[in-house]
Scaffold this motif. Structure first.
Motif, PDB file in Angstrom:
ATOM      1  N   PRO A 210       1.770 -24.229 -13.725  1.00 51.51           N
ATOM      2  CA  PRO A 210       1.948 -23.170 -12.710  1.00 51.51           C
ATOM      3  C   PRO A 210       1.749 -21.788 -13.330  1.00 51.51           C
ATOM      4  O   PRO A 210       1.937 -21.616 -14.535  1.00 51.51           O
ATOM      5  N   PRO A 211       1.382 -20.814 -12.522  1.00 52.31           N
ATOM      6  CA  PRO A 211       1.234 -19.453 -13.047  1.00 52.31           C
ATOM      7  C   PRO A 211       2.570 -18.964 -13.592  1.00 52.31           C
ATOM      8  O   PRO A 211       3.612 -19.239 -13.001  1.00 52.31           O
ATOM      9  N   ARG A 212       2.533 -18.265 -14.711  1.00 54.45           N
ATOM     10  CA  ARG A 212       3.782 -17.712 -15.273  1.00 54.45           C
ATOM     11  C   ARG A 212       4.259 -16.582 -14.359  1.00 54.45           C
ATOM     12  O   ARG A 212       3.443 -15.923 -13.698  1.00 54.45           O
ATOM     13  N   PRO A 213       5.590 -16.327 -14.348  1.00 51.20           N
ATOM     14  CA  PRO A 213       6.065 -15.182 -13.544  1.00 51.20           C
ATOM     15  C   PRO A 213       5.494 -13.880 -14.092  1.00 51.20           C
ATOM     16  O   PRO A 213       5.411 -13.708 -15.304  1.00 51.20           O
ATOM     17  N   ARG A 214       5.080 -13.013 -13.186  1.00 48.40           N
ATOM     18  CA  ARG A 214       4.520 -11.719 -13.617  1.00 48.40           C
ATOM     19  C   ARG A 214       5.647 -10.730 -13.925  1.00 48.40           C
ATOM     20  O   ARG A 214       6.739 -10.846 -13.373  1.00 48.40           O
ATOM     21  N   ASP A 215       5.341  -9.740 -14.792  1.00 45.16           N
ATOM     22  CA  ASP A 215       6.287  -8.640 -14.990  1.00 45.16           C
ATOM     23  C   ASP A 215       6.371  -7.853 -13.695  1.00 45.16           C
ATOM     24  O   ASP A 215       5.362  -7.636 -13.041  1.00 45.16           O
ATOM     25  N   ALA A 216       7.586  -7.411 -13.367  1.00 43.76           N
ATOM     26  CA  ALA A 216       7.733  -6.596 -12.166  1.00 43.76           C
ATOM     27  C   ALA A 216       7.377  -5.151 -12.507  1.00 43.76           C
ATOM     28  O   ALA A 216       7.761  -4.645 -13.566  1.00 43.76           O
ATOM     29  N   ALA A 217       6.643  -4.496 -11.616  1.00 48.73           N
ATOM     30  CA  ALA A 217       6.309  -3.086 -11.846  1.00 48.73           C
ATOM     31  C   ALA A 217       7.579  -2.255 -11.688  1.00 48.73           C
ATOM     32  O   ALA A 217       8.293  -2.387 -10.696  1.00 48.73           O
ATOM     33  N   GLN A 218       7.884  -1.412 -12.697  1.00 47.32           N
ATOM     34  CA  GLN A 218       9.127  -0.640 -12.627  1.00 47.32           C
ATOM     35  C   GLN A 218       8.884   0.693 -11.938  1.00 47.32           C
ATOM     36  O   GLN A 218       7.790   1.232 -11.970  1.00 47.32           O
ATOM     37  N   ASP A 219       9.968   1.226 -11.326  1.00 47.36           N
ATOM     38  CA  ASP A 219       9.858   2.499 -10.611  1.00 47.36           C
ATOM     39  C   ASP A 219       9.795   3.685 -11.571  1.00 47.36           C
ATOM     40  O   ASP A 219       9.195   4.705 -11.292  1.00 47.36           O
ATOM     41  N   ILE A 220      10.469   3.503 -12.730  1.00 51.14           N
ATOM     42  CA  ILE A 220      10.536   4.631 -13.665  1.00 51.14           C
ATOM     43  C   ILE A 220       9.191   4.795 -14.356  1.00 51.14           C
ATOM     44  O   ILE A 220       8.628   3.851 -14.882  1.00 51.14           O
ATOM     45  N   ASP A 221       8.672   6.009 -14.296  1.00 48.45           N
ATOM     46  CA  ASP A 221       7.398   6.296 -14.933  1.00 48.45           C
ATOM     47  C   ASP A 221       7.622   7.479 -15.862  1.00 48.45           C
ATOM     48  O   ASP A 221       7.987   8.573 -15.427  1.00 48.45           O
ATOM     49  N   ILE A 222       7.392   7.243 -17.168  1.00 48.92           N
ATOM     50  CA  ILE A 222       7.725   8.312 -18.113  1.00 48.92           C
ATOM     51  C   ILE A 222       6.798   9.510 -17.968  1.00 48.92           C
ATOM     52  O   ILE A 222       7.107  10.602 -18.414  1.00 48.92           O
ATOM     53  N   LEU A 223       5.657   9.327 -17.293  1.00 49.16           N
ATOM     54  CA  LEU A 223       4.736  10.465 -17.147  1.00 49.16           C
ATOM     55  C   LEU A 223       5.021  11.280 -15.888  1.00 49.16           C
ATOM     56  O   LEU A 223       4.477  12.369 -15.730  1.00 49.16           O
ATOM     57  N   ALA A 224       5.892  10.737 -15.021  1.00 49.22           N
ATOM     58  CA  ALA A 224       6.117  11.387 -13.731  1.00 49.22           C
ATOM     59  C   ALA A 224       6.529  12.855 -13.853  1.00 49.22           C
ATOM     60  O   ALA A 224       5.998  13.697 -13.107  1.00 49.22           O
ATOM     61  N   PRO A 225       7.451  13.213 -14.777  1.00 46.89           N
ATOM     62  CA  PRO A 225       7.857  14.625 -14.869  1.00 46.89           C
ATOM     63  C   PRO A 225       6.679  15.565 -15.104  1.00 46.89           C
ATOM     64  O   PRO A 225       6.664  16.696 -14.624  1.00 46.89           O
ATOM     65  N   TYR A 226       5.660  15.077 -15.841  1.00 49.26           N
ATOM     66  CA  TYR A 226       4.521  15.954 -16.149  1.00 49.26           C
ATOM     67  C   TYR A 226       3.610  16.148 -14.939  1.00 49.26           C
ATOM     68  O   TYR A 226       2.740  17.001 -14.938  1.00 49.26           O
TER      69      TYR A 226
END
Lengths: 253, 290
Positions: A210-226
């Motif tokens: 079976p396909p492995r579970p995918r990583d969940a996309a996180q809301d926190i983005d370290i580039l967002a402040p820029y």
């Protein structure tokens, strides 16, 4: 002959990794290429260059969309060929003994000289692994490239099924499931290899990872402040343009 | 499943032919001379004609003799043996009636049993298939057997038996339709178990393997015809059972009996078409169909 062997010395088969398959159909092409000019009758095509092309294939790749309860849908490419079942219903229904399962390695084969083309084995197969060739009138199915895997005229690296040999993603593995230490047995154990339609009691030898579970996309983005707007208030020409455009009816936002 | 004319003709007419042979075998009626000849000729035309029609769908009919070899496991092989045995025994029994006016009762009884057994083996070819849940049920042999007995009684002019047997067959047919409609879903086989991906979420067929059609779709995924199934069911009930029963209840006349036979055959052909066209094979799941 159509009595199934109680056990087979070896259980040759495939592991198909649904996590790795990229859906390129290379296995379909190499399977057709090898098997149309080797074991048994060729795999014919009808109206190959016309409006309604159709032909015999021993291996076909489907694609499925899986929508989990949460998160995004996944696209899964799904190669399907004969699963060389231990309790193969296609073998026992055969009236002539043309279909058989080999005692030495468990491969399910069709002796085309005995096949009357009644199609009952294809009716009995849940997986659509058997196709009656429209030109030859005999049943065609995956032979696990029986004419490659024991072929001493081929370099050793080529003595595996054409689909496995050609897969550019390494999604297909060939080996002996009777040996618990074989690559295919270990892969099945490690990755939770599964049977297709286990409820039908066919006990397929081939396993699907079976396909492995995918990583969940996180809301926190370290580039967002820029990326936050730098200037809240505009000045100069831009400020005038902004005001002028907002003054036009329907222009303000 | 693809409703191939050869298989529809085969199951309908061989069922009727062997049904008639059953009644002739048990001596109902027990004609002699030319009358016996006519009865046996009709029975053999139907039974043998049906068997011949079934060879038309073979890829290699010239190898059909090989089908006798696997009687230990294959219902198709068993059918080959039993049908030939029934036809051979009944030819000897029939010859006795036609040429010597003599009924060899034990031979007739054996022939009658073999004739019914032939219909049973035919029905088991379909019943054994777990891949077609609609057929994989006791109602399939029950329907084939009751139809063969009822239709055979109709052809044999056994009104007393034809009436109840046709009513039984009609009831079994209705049960087969009503329970058959939900059996696929009831078995719990769906696109999720077919792909093994059902544990991950809702599975949808995104793209088929090829843009064109193929043997599997032509043979197993027959969806177009199901649209008219309700109308055809009613029609086959009326023609196959209702009209013959009504005509048999009228005072006997050869015209009514002939009409009853014609209506019955037409109705059964329609219901046999539905038997195949409505049968859903699990392989359709891989193509997003049922």
């Amino acid at each position: 002959m159509t009595e199934l062997p109680k056990t087979t010395a070896r259980k040759l088969g495939l592991v198909i990794d649904l996590d790795t398959c990229v859906g390129c159909h290379a296995c379909v092409v190499s399977c057709k290429g090898w098997n149309t000019e080797n074991y048994g009758a060729p795999l014919s095509d009808q109206d190959a260059y016309g409006e309604a092309p159709s032909g015999t294939f021993l291996n076909r790749v489907h694609s499925y969309e899986v929508q989990p309860a949460e998160g995004t849908a996944k696209l899964i490419h799904f190669p399907k060929s004969c699963l060389h079942c231990e309790d193969a219903p296609c073998v026992t229904v055969c009236p002539t003994g043309a279909s058989y399962k080999r005692t030495e390695d468990g491969i399910v084969l069709v002796n085309e000289q005995d096949c009357i083309g009644c199609g009952l084995c294809a009716w009995a197969c849940p997986y659509g692994a058997r196709e009656l060739d429209a030109a030859e009138g005999v049943m065609k199915k995956c032979t696990l490239c029986v004419d490659r895997i024991y072929n001493e005229n081929l370099p050793e690296i080529d003595r595996e099924p054409a689909c496995v040999r050609t897969c550019p993603a390494g999604a297909r593995h060939f080996g002996d499931f009777a040996d618990p230490d074989s690559k295919v047995s270990r892969l099945t154990a490690d990755r939770g290899g599964m049977d297709l339609m286990p409820e039908l009691g066919t006990k397929p030898v081939n396993k699907y990872l079976p396909p492995r579970p995918r990583d969940a996309a996180q809301d926190i983005d370290i580039l967002a402040p820029y990326l936050a707007p730098v200037a809240e208030e505009s000045k100069g020409f831009v400020a005038w343009l902004d005001k002028a455009l907002s003054a036009i009816p329907g222009g303000s936002n | 499943m693809h409703p191939a004319p050869s298989v529809i003709l085969f199951t309908t007419f061989s069922g009727l032919g062997f049904g008639l042979l059953f009644w002739l075998g048990i001596g109902m009626p027990g004609p002699t001379g030319w009358v016996a000849f006519t009865f046996f000729a009709i029975a053999y035309l139907m039974a043998v004609g049906g068997l011949l029609a079934s060879t038309f769908h073979l890829g290699h009919p010239e190898r059909a003799i090989k089908a006798f070899s696997q009687w230990k496991t294959s219902w198709l092989s068993r059918e080959a043996w039993v049908s030939v045995a029934a036809l051979l025994v009944m030819v000897v029994y029939g010859a006795g009636l036609v040429f010597w006016g003599q009924a060899t009762v034990p031979l007739g009884l054996i022939g009658a049993a073999l004739s019914l057994l032939t219909v049973a083996t035919t029905s088991m070819i379909y019943t054994q298939l777990k891949t077609v849940p609609r057929w994989n049920h006791w109602s399939t042999p029950a329907l084939f057997l009751s139809l063969s007995l009822g239709g055979g009684a109709l052809l044999a002019g056994q009104v007393r038996f034809a009436l109840p047997l046709l009513s039984v067959a009609a009831t079994v047919q209705i049960i087969a339709w009503m329970t058959g409609d939900g059996r696929f879903r009831g078995r719990g086989t769906d696109i999720g178990t077919a792909t093994g991906l059902g544990t991950l979420g809702r599975v949808k067929a995104f793209e088929p393997p090829h843009t064109g059609t193929n043997y599997l779709l032509r043979e197993f995924v027959h969806v177009v015809g199901r649209r008219h199934s309700m109308k055809l069911r009613l029609l086959s009930l009326l023609l196959g059972y209702g009209l013959p029963i009504l005509l048999l209840m009228l005072p006997f006349s050869h015209i009514y009996a002939g009409l009853a036979v014609v209506a019955h055959v037409a109705g059964i052909l329609a219901s046999r078409w539905l038997f195949f066209a409505e049968a859903e094979h699990v392989v359709g799941l891989y193509y997003g169909r049922q």
